[in-house]
Every structure is written in structure tokens, then in C-alpha cells.
Design an enzyme around this catalytic site. Structure first.
Site, PDB file in Angstrom:
ATOM      1  N   CYS B  88       0.843  -1.202   0.000  1.00  0.00           N
ATOM      2  CA  CYS B  88       0.000   0.000   0.000  1.00  0.00           C
ATOM      3  C   CYS B  88       0.879   1.253   0.000  1.00  0.00           C
ATOM      4  O   CYS B  88       1.523   1.546  -0.995  1.00  0.00           O
ATOM      5  CB  CYS B  88      -0.985  -0.051   1.155  1.00  0.00           C
ATOM      6  SG  CYS B  88      -2.325   1.148   1.020  1.00  0.00           S
ATOM      7  N   HIS B 198      -3.557  -5.549   0.018  1.00  0.00           N
ATOM      8  CA  HIS B 198      -3.054  -5.989   1.325  1.00  0.00           C
ATOM      9  C   HIS B 198      -2.976  -7.514   1.375  1.00  0.00           C
ATOM     10  O   HIS B 198      -3.985  -8.163   1.662  1.00  0.00           O
ATOM     11  CB  HIS B 198      -3.969  -5.464   2.437  1.00  0.00           C
ATOM     12  CG  HIS B 198      -3.862  -3.985   2.616  1.00  0.00           C
ATOM     13  ND1 HIS B 198      -2.998  -3.403   3.518  1.00  0.00           N
ATOM     14  CD2 HIS B 198      -4.465  -2.970   1.973  1.00  0.00           C
ATOM     15  CE1 HIS B 198      -3.093  -2.085   3.428  1.00  0.00           C
ATOM     16  NE2 HIS B 198      -3.979  -1.797   2.504  1.00  0.00           N
ATOM     17  N   GLU B 200      -1.828  -9.259   3.647  1.00  0.00           N
ATOM     18  CA  GLU B 200      -2.139  -9.703   5.023  1.00  0.00           C
ATOM     19  C   GLU B 200      -3.640  -9.759   5.285  1.00  0.00           C
ATOM     20  O   GLU B 200      -4.074 -10.285   6.296  1.00  0.00           O
ATOM     21  CB  GLU B 200      -1.426  -8.801   6.038  1.00  0.00           C
ATOM     22  CG  GLU B 200      -2.056  -7.432   6.285  1.00  0.00           C
ATOM     23  CD  GLU B 200      -1.710  -6.373   5.237  1.00  0.00           C
ATOM     24  OE1 GLU B 200      -1.207  -6.738   4.144  1.00  0.00           O
ATOM     25  OE2 GLU B 200      -1.961  -5.178   5.499  1.00  0.00           O
TER      26      GLU B 200
END
Lengths: 268, 219
Positions: B88, B198, B200
């Protein structure tokens, strides 16, 4: 391919356990929130929402522990709401591992909280939840008013005005719940969903009333095709009861020509 | 071998560190994983993971602290083709400037800009285009980056995207995503990978991407 419409199971948590209110009265126990969250993560939930309906200070600590253990176990975004009154409350929840916070009554009471949270953590981290009820159940043209405190208090605020204010102040996303439909299984108040999703640039989560897979599809079908135009569909009971799985929901939306997350069922 | 999650003081690193732990846990010899805001620690690590929440301005301030030591550490890492994984803002700050915070200075390793999605756009079906771009969207890799990123859906949440200039673009392998416009959603070159989404928060697809990246750079 377009941005996928999201399917979001919502878990109400009280004293560390999952509950689901029916019309916000008559709550029943439905299990361990961390286990539920892991199950939904495996099933392919696009995001998860926890709402803490705990009143006491002690239970708040239990809830934060639930948030932390969930954030460690699931790898999809987790939104946490319920009883967040100050920036310090928000900070605790985000530190515990939540990706976004949702505020509702406290935003109505202290609108400046919206600016404060958006300024400190970015608007993408802030969902403003709005509980709305029709002024006239049979006439959506008369509009909606905003309720707080789990639907018990009519603020008298006009929905359209409040939507306008919260988005200007920094809401990154809106979670719109129909108090007329919540817990009924009769489907979203599509007029309500349309009124909001057509008016704002930020994503909208439709909530309240889902009883069938067709209801999910209606909520997120584009405005141009007669749908609610929401970006995400929240549901609780139909998933908690295992009446439908997320895979079934996704398959139904896909068959209806609605963009959903692909590759969920594929092996890593 | 060590992996450092670079702490730019812009919020919680927990979810990134947790995802890295899980991804690395499956490797035969898992390297040490630390979080640090110390430019010397960042310079010494085998891999630097630069996560990003918050705004470009905050990120630029963190890079500029102490006479710009962190900016320099990361610039030198990129210049030496040592592993850099940007997520990001960790992708956006590879560029010098962003429309989000005019005047704020990123790492500026690549030429180009960071732009905001234009308000008032409509999607293919005529519906208003939502900003932030939030949710799961498809990523289309072209060229060598495909081995890392794969053709999959990943989770996005952002209002700004990178736009490398033609010279930078020619030196980079890119993946793109559609949201009103076709924007660059990932960039790779050598041991550097930057992703706008993202990993994650992208469930199995995200963890797989992290595993592929570490397999590549930790050989």
C-alpha cells in the site's frame, strides 16, 4: 472484472460469546466468536464484523481479548463496533488488531468524533453505522429517521441529512441497517439501500432483514439493474443458523451476474 | 537472515507481522522477524517489509526523520537490489510525491506520481464509482511479476494509486487492476515487490503471495 461485492457475516458479541438479537430483543447464544470467525474465514467471508453489545467494563476487557485472538487467526479485514465512545476506545480496538471501527450512537451524540477518528487513523478505518426507520412504513417517499442505542431511541434526525454530514466529516464507509426489517427475514429495505448508495461516493454495506440468498443479491445488484446498489451485504442469522453457507451465497450472486471474489474455493 | 517490518509509526503492524509469521512458518528455516523504526536495523536486515496505513504525508515525515536516515536506508536498499516488499503506502512511497500531500517527499526511487481516483466516475454498469476503492478485486500481472503475484483476487483499501512515468514503467514489471480506470496494482523489479493491495488481509491468496516472495528472495 469489477470490484467484487462483499459478503460480510456479522457477529454480535456479549461477554465473550456470540449472540444474535431478533429485532434486538430476545437474544440467544450462538457460540465462541473466535471459532465462528475462523469458520467464516475458511468459508470465504470477504470481511467480518464484530459488534460488542456488552455494557460492563469487565466484559469490555474480555471483548478486546476476543478481538485480538480473532485478528491473529483470520486474514480478512475485521471491523469492530459497539460502545466506542471516545478516541481512546477506538485506539484500544485498533491496537487489538481490528482493521476498522464502526461507530453509531456515539457519532450522533458527538459528531466531532467522526472527524477525530478519520483524522487520526484515516477514513478507510472508519465505518459509520446508521440505524434507520421509515417515517411511514408504507411510504418510502416520506424518508427515514435515525435511531440510536440499538434502535431504542429515535433521534429525529433525517437520514439523508445525517448521511450527508457523516460523509463530509470523514466516514470511509456506511453500514445502513433498516430497523423496520432487522430480524424479520423479509429482505433489505431496498428503498433505503438505494437512497443511500445512490447519494454517496463511499462504499455502503446493506444490513437488516436478509432471509434468503435472493435478498443478498437484491441488496448488491447495481442500481441500474433495479438493485440496492450496495457494495457489501451484511447478514447474520442466515449464516449463523447454517441455513446457507457463504459458498452458496457466492454461487448465487455469481449466477445472478454479480461480481464476487473468485478463487476462494481454489487450493492455495 | 532476518526480516524487518519497518515501523513508520503509522499504526498497527500486528496484522502484517502475524501474516508474515504464518507465511514464514512453513519455510524449513524460518528467518528472524522483527519490527523496527531504526534505520540501521532496517539497513542490516535481509528483507525490509514496508507496510502502509495512514497518509502519504505521515509516511514522508517518518522517512524524513533524523535527517532522512530511513529514506536513505530504503533508497540504498533499492539501489543495491536488496529485498524490499512494499504494501500500500510502502508501494506509493517508492515515488517522490503524491496528490494526497503536495510537497511531501517519498523515497523517490522511481519516476512518476501517486494520483487520486477521480470523483464522479461511473463503472461499466453506470453505477457511481466508490472511493475508497475497498474490497476484493482482480489483479492482472504481465511479465515476470506473474510468478509472484499470480492472477487472483486481493483485498484493496485505498484512494490513491501509483502512476510510474514511461521510463520507470519500462524498467518495471507491473500488474494492473480495474476501478473506473486501469491502475497499477503491483510493481516488481529484481528483489523489489510493491503491492497496492493488502496480502495480510487477502486470506489464502495473500499468504501464498508472501510465501512466493520469500521463497524467491531468501534463496
Amino acid at each position: 472484472m469489477a470490484l467484487a461485492r462483499r459478503l460480510i457475516p456479522c457477529l454480535d458479541v456479549r461477554a465473550g460469546r456470540v449472540v444474535k438479537g431478533v429485532q434486538f430483543v430476545g437474544i440467544r447464544d450462538a457460540g465462541d466468536p473466535v471459532a465462528c470467525a475462523e469458520g467464516y474465514d475458511r468459508d470465504g467471508a470477504d470481511e467480518l464484523i464484530f459488534l460488542d453489545i456488552t455494557a460492563t467494563h469487565e466484559a469490555r476487557a474480555i471483548f478486546l481479548d476476543v478481538v485480538a485472538r480473532t485478528a491473529d487467526a483470520v486474514f480478512v479485514p475485521l471491523t469492530v463496533g459497539g460502545g466506542l465512545r471516545t478516541r481512546a476506545d477506538v485506539d484500544l480496538v485498533l491496537r487489538a488488531g481490528a482493521d476498522k471501527v464502526s461507530i453509531n450512537s456515539s457519532a450522533v451524540k458527538t459528531p466531532g468524533l467522526i472527524d477525530e477518528i478519520a483524522g487520526a487513523y484515516g477514513r478507510q478505518a472508519l465505518v459509520v453505522a446508521i440505524d434507520a426507520r421509515r417515517r411511514d412504513p408504507d411510504d418510502p417517499a416520506r424518508g427515514w429517521t435515525v435511531f440510536t442505542h440499538g434502535g431504542r431511541v429515535d433521534t429525529g434526525l433525517d437520514l439523508a441529512r445525517w448521511v450527508d454530514e457523516v460523509t463530509q466529516r470523514g466516514a470511509g464507509e456506511l453500514l445502513i441497517t433498516s430497523m423496520d426489517r432487522d430480524g424479520t427475514g423479509l429482505g433489505y429495505d431496498l428503498d433505503l439501500v438505494r437512497a443511500v448508495s445512490g447519494a454517496v461516493e463511499v462504499p455502503v454495506i446493506a444490513s437488516g432483514g436478509v432471509g434468503t440468498l435472493a435478498h443478498l443479491a437484491e441488496g448488491v445488484r447495481p442500481l441500474s439493474k433495479g438493485g440496492g446498489g450496495a457494495d457489501a451485504a451484511l447478514a447474520a442469522t442466515i449464516f449463523h443458523d447454517r441455513r446457507f453457507t457463504l459458498a452458496q451465497a457466492r454461487a448465487h450472486l455469481r449466477a445472478e451476474g454479480i461480481a464476487v471474489r473468485e478463487g476462494v474455493e481454489a487450493d492455495p | 537472515m532476518s526480516i524487518v517490518v519497518v515501523d513508520l509509526g503509522m499504526g498497527n503492524l500486528r496484522s502484517v507481522t502475524r501474516a508474515l509469521t504464518v507465511a514464514l512458518g512453513e519455510m524449513p528455516e524460518a528467518p528472524a522477524l522483527i519490527e523496527s523504526s531504526d534505520p540501521a536495523v532496517v539497513a542490516a536486515a535481509t528483507v525490509a517489509v514496508v507496510p502502509g496505513q495512514g497518509g502519504f504525508g505521515d509516511c514522508a515525515r517518518a522517512l524524513g526523520r533524523g535527517g532522512g536516515a530511513m529514506r536513505q536506508a530504503l533508497y540504498e536498499r533499492l539501489d543495491a537490489d536488496r529485498p524490499y516488499l512494499g504494501i500500500c503506502l510502502g508501494l506509493q512511497c517508492l515515488f517522490g510525491a503524491s496528490e494526497e500531500s503536495p510537497g511531501a517527499e517519498g523515497i523517490g526511487y522511481f519516476g512518476g506520481a501517486v494520483r487520486r481516483f477521480t470523483s464522479g466516475l461511473r463503472d461499466a454498469e453506470g453505477a457511481p464509482l466508490k472511493i475508497p476503492h475497498m474490497g476484493w478485486n482482480d489483479v492482472r500481472p504481465e511479465g515476470p511479476i506473474a510468478a509472484l503475484v499470480g492472477e487472483a483476487s486481493y483485498y484493496f483499501v485505498h484512494s490513491y494509486f501509483v502512476e510510474p512515468d514511461p521510463a520507470a514503467r519500462a524498467s518495471l514489471s507491473a500488474a494492473t487492476t480495474e476501478h473506473g480506470v486501469t491502475f497499477v496494482s503491483a510493481l516488481a523489479r529484481g528483489a523489489m515487490l510493491g503491492v497496492q493491495f493488502h496480502p495480510e488481509k487477502s486470506q489464502r491468496a495473500g499468504l501464498s503471495l508472501l510465501r512466493r516472495y520469500f521463497k524467491k528472495v531468501l534463496r
